[in-house]
Design an enzyme around this catalytic site. Structure first.
Site, short mmCIF file in Angstrom:
data_model
loop_
_atom_site.label_atom_id
_atom_site.label_comp_id
_atom_site.label_asym_id
_atom_site.label_seq_id
_atom_site.Cartn_x
_atom_site.Cartn_y
_atom_site.Cartn_z
N ASP A 35 10.35 4.08 -4.32
CA ASP A 35 9.34 4.83 -5.16
C ASP A 35 8.96 4.19 -6.52
OD1 ASP A 35 8.29 8.18 -5.24
OD2 ASP A 35 7.82 7.01 -7.03
N ILE A 36 7.62 4.04 -6.71
CA ILE A 36 7.24 3.35 -7.84
C ILE A 36 7.46 4.11 -9.31
CG2 ILE A 36 4.83 4.62 -8.05
CD1 ILE A 36 3.86 1.53 -8.02
N ASN A 97 7.73 17.11 0.10
CA ASN A 97 6.89 18.18 -0.19
C ASN A 97 5.39 18.13 0.58
OD1 ASN A 97 8.17 18.35 -2.67
ND2 ASN A 97 7.26 16.50 -3.45
N GLU A 105 1.41 15.02 -3.45
CA GLU A 105 0.64 14.03 -4.07
C GLU A 105 -0.07 13.20 -3.08
OE1 GLU A 105 2.44 12.40 -7.42
OE2 GLU A 105 2.98 14.29 -8.08
N VAL A 106 0.79 12.59 -2.27
CA VAL A 106 0.35 11.68 -1.09
C VAL A 106 0.25 12.21 0.33
CG1 VAL A 106 0.60 9.49 -0.03
CG2 VAL A 106 1.28 9.75 -2.75
N HIS A 110 6.15 11.94 3.96
CA HIS A 110 7.41 11.22 3.43
C HIS A 110 8.45 12.04 3.23
CE1 HIS A 110 4.50 12.11 0.15
NE2 HIS A 110 5.35 12.23 -0.57
N HIS A 112 11.76 11.94 0.44
CA HIS A 112 12.14 11.39 -0.53
C HIS A 112 13.90 11.52 -0.46
CE1 HIS A 112 8.59 11.95 -3.55
NE2 HIS A 112 8.40 12.92 -2.72
P1 AMP Z 1 4.72 13.69 -3.45
O1 AMP Z 1 4.49 14.34 -4.65
O2 AMP Z 1 5.98 14.33 -2.62
O3 AMP Z 1 3.60 13.23 -2.59
O4 AMP Z 1 5.15 12.10 -4.04
C1 AMP Z 1 4.61 11.13 -3.88
C2 AMP Z 1 5.45 9.82 -4.50
O5 AMP Z 1 4.69 8.67 -4.11
C3 AMP Z 1 5.69 10.10 -6.07
O6 AMP Z 1 7.13 10.10 -6.12
C4 AMP Z 1 5.06 8.75 -6.57
O7 AMP Z 1 5.72 8.33 -7.66
C5 AMP Z 1 5.11 7.93 -5.18
N1 AMP Z 1 4.11 6.77 -5.09
C6 AMP Z 1 2.88 6.74 -5.52
N2 AMP Z 1 2.13 5.38 -5.38
C7 AMP Z 1 3.19 4.65 -4.87
C8 AMP Z 1 3.45 3.29 -4.62
N3 AMP Z 1 2.30 2.61 -4.66
N4 AMP Z 1 4.51 2.73 -4.31
C9 AMP Z 1 5.83 3.45 -4.04
N5 AMP Z 1 5.67 4.71 -4.52
C10 AMP Z 1 4.42 5.20 -4.90
#
Ligand code: AMP
Length: 125
Positions: A35-36, A97, A105-106, A110, A112
């Site tokens: 994770d970034i 999530n 968010e994405v 995924h 975690h």
């Molecule tokens: P969520 O809130 O469960 O959708 O988590 C999305 C996760 O993606 C967050 O922990 C971010 O830090 C992570 N994230 C977003 N962009 C990147 C990226 N380019 N590389 C790695 N992790 C990312």
């Protein structure tokens, strides 16, 4: 079930090689990367390569091969990172999530994996 997958989401762009990632493990159907913005000493994301929005979308529509590959890859990540209680380590947490209330968010499914410190109670109240 009706999900619309956004092919411009950031994980789709990572899968297309448009954005770099710190890969932990890659298989035919699955990618695991750091994770970034890590929220624990170990914070890895495991994603299927297929276009699935949430856990329930993936669980309902992925092939058996994709489902097995995803879970075995997540297990291999735990082994590689030395965080499995089965190997005598202190353990980890997995979390996924989904949607607005899940604070996703994405919009690409995924998992975690957090580890490396005591992670506290399951949810902050
Ligand atoms: P969520 O809130 O469960 O959708 O988590 C999305 C996760 O993606 C967050 O922990 C971010 O830090 C992570 N994230 C977003 N962009 C990147 C990226 N380019 N590389 C790695 N992790 C990312």
């Amino acid at each position: 079930m009706s999900y619309v997958y956004d092919p411009e989401n950031i994980f789709a762009r990572i899968l297309r090689g448009e954005i770099p990632n710190k890969t932990v493990l890659e298989t035919a159907h699955t990618l695991a990367f750091h994770d970034i913005r890590p929220q624990a000493p170990v914070h890895v994301l495991v994603i299927p390569k297929g276009a699935y929005v949430t856990f329930d979308h993936f669980a309902a529509e992925a092939s058996a091969e994709e489902l097995v590959d995803f879970h075995r890859t997540a297990a291999e990540v735990c082994r590689l990172l030395g965080i499995s209680p089965g190997d005598g380590a202190a353990g980890y947490r997995t979390l996924s999530n989904a949607g607005e209330n899940g604070h996703q968010e994405v919009p690409h499914f995924h998992l975690h994996i957090f580890a490396g410190r005591p992670l506290g109670p399951m949810l902050a109240r």
